[in-house]
Design an enzyme around this catalytic site. Sequence first.
Site, PDB file in Angstrom:
ATOM      1  N   GLU A 211       1.859   9.068   8.216  1.00 22.88           N
ATOM      2  CA  GLU A 211       1.170   8.380   7.109  1.00 22.88           C
ATOM      3  C   GLU A 211       0.080   9.342   6.645  1.00 22.88           C
ATOM      4  O   GLU A 211      -0.979   9.428   7.266  1.00 22.88           O
ATOM      5  CB  GLU A 211       0.557   7.056   7.601  1.00 22.88           C
ATOM      6  CG  GLU A 211       1.574   6.019   8.060  1.00 22.88           C
ATOM      7  CD  GLU A 211       2.277   5.310   6.905  1.00 22.88           C
ATOM      8  OE1 GLU A 211       1.789   5.395   5.757  1.00 22.88           O
ATOM      9  OE2 GLU A 211       3.324   4.688   7.149  1.00 22.88           O
ATOM     10  N   CYS A 245      -6.930   6.489   1.510  1.00 23.89           N
ATOM     11  CA  CYS A 245      -5.747   7.347   1.299  1.00 23.89           C
ATOM     12  C   CYS A 245      -5.053   7.037  -0.018  1.00 23.89           C
ATOM     13  O   CYS A 245      -4.504   7.932  -0.643  1.00 23.89           O
ATOM     14  CB  CYS A 245      -4.783   7.203   2.463  1.00 23.89           C
ATOM     15  SG  CYS A 245      -4.267   5.500   2.746  1.00 23.89           S
TER      16      CYS A 245
END
Length: 463
Positions: A211, A245
């Site tokens: 991720e 993110c």
Amino acid sequence: MNALQLQLEDLQQAFAHEPSPSFAERKERIERVVAMIDKYEDNLCKVVHADFGNRHSVETRLTELAMVRQAAKYAIKHLKSWMKMRDISMPMHLKPSKAWIQAQPKGVVGIISPWNYPIQLALIPAISAIAAGNRVWLKLSERSPRTSGYLATIIGEFFHPLELCVTTGGEDVARDFSELAFDHLFFTGSTATGKRVMRAAADNLTPLTLELGGKSPVVINDDANLEDAATRIIFGKLINGGQTCVAPDYILIKHELIPELKDALVQAAGSLFKDPSELTHSIDQEQLSRWQQLVSDARSKGARVTPLLPESENHPFTPLILTQVTPHSLVMQEEIFGPILPIIGVSSQEDAIEFINSKDRPLSIYWFGKDKKALRHLISKTHSGSVTANDTLIQAGIEQIPFGGIGASGMGAYHGQAGFDTFSHLKPILQVRGLLGIKAWMGSKLAHPPYNKTTERLLRWLR
Ligand code: NAD
């Protein structure tokens, strides 16, 4: 043999003793995660605040604790159905044989998490891994040391170390951790570290989820409501001080709409973040210096700066817009991960698509507008972990939507069933049976040598 290796062996043995925990056992463990954050909610908000220098407790409750609770609640609600065998339909010539997928716990799962959402990015994957029936070992970030240390303490209070345990420590520990032969390794962090983790996992052929980060663009179509778009972009960009993110990294919009958009963004920032205590600071001095360097580099290459908020001694860094940014500025080469918002002028949506495709595949693309055809075109012409139309960030808070990247922004996904499946081996089982119990036609029988007319008939039938 080092301490990490010994710990892994203990976890492996614990898993071997209980290779398939029941629904009730998994549920009870997930409930304990929730009981733990419920009990220590205030302290968790305090340690996160201390790590960031400033992060409002509502922001921590909203972006971390509520997300963990939601993931737990959703997993508990759906776990029985995820654990059920999933039927596979059989081809005619093999009926009445049966096949199904059985989700099996992988074993011992390692999770490496970053500092930006130090609670939820550790506990949500842990919930998925526990739901899938695994033993879980977390390596928390050294850049949020107070939160990592505190989480290690409270997890130790609520969990036996062979159910769920924690390792803290710096890069050396993280590197050794990633070299362990886990049954699955789940990494959240930067693309650069992700590459190192992948190299380490390769030696053991450890199944891996990455991720990662990247530059998630915003495309504003001509027919968008600029005021509404600006508010949603400011929310996505400034929450957690831009250290998200999936934060919108930069905006692509027609040249002639830039002045109106700039005004709308400044207006939105002023009304959303007028209270300085609600603006999260950089995690540390290193991060603050990086932001300052990105801005001075862009400036030195001709960029214009527009502050989003009035200068204040309460803001170590004033959020800002950059216009007239050259593509080779650092701010357009690296993930920004801070409250700096470049606006890039384009002459059409086609131009915007070309710009996005000239860069690494991002975690998300945000699109604002009404024209569904233009949206469909963008979706089919670009690659990204996800696309969200007319809002920002919210996709990450919906358990039903798989969360993950593509290419440089990562591989694999979690949240909801995607998380359960990531941490399970989806094992196909085939149970061969003959029609009315007749063995002559059962399974592979018709294909057995010596080859004869029946084999020829089978081949014709299979064409
Ligand atoms: P980072 O890559 O520096 O560190 C993440 C973790 O990796 C830390 O726990 C660290 O100890 C560990 N680590 C460091 N060196 C390692 C090595 N050689 N081998 C194994 N592990 C190592 O990332 P960060 O600065 O903590 O986080 C910010 C980055 O994470 C940004 O790029 C952001 O976009 C990304 N991110 C992605 C997601 C997502 O879900 N896709 C979520 C949050 C953050």
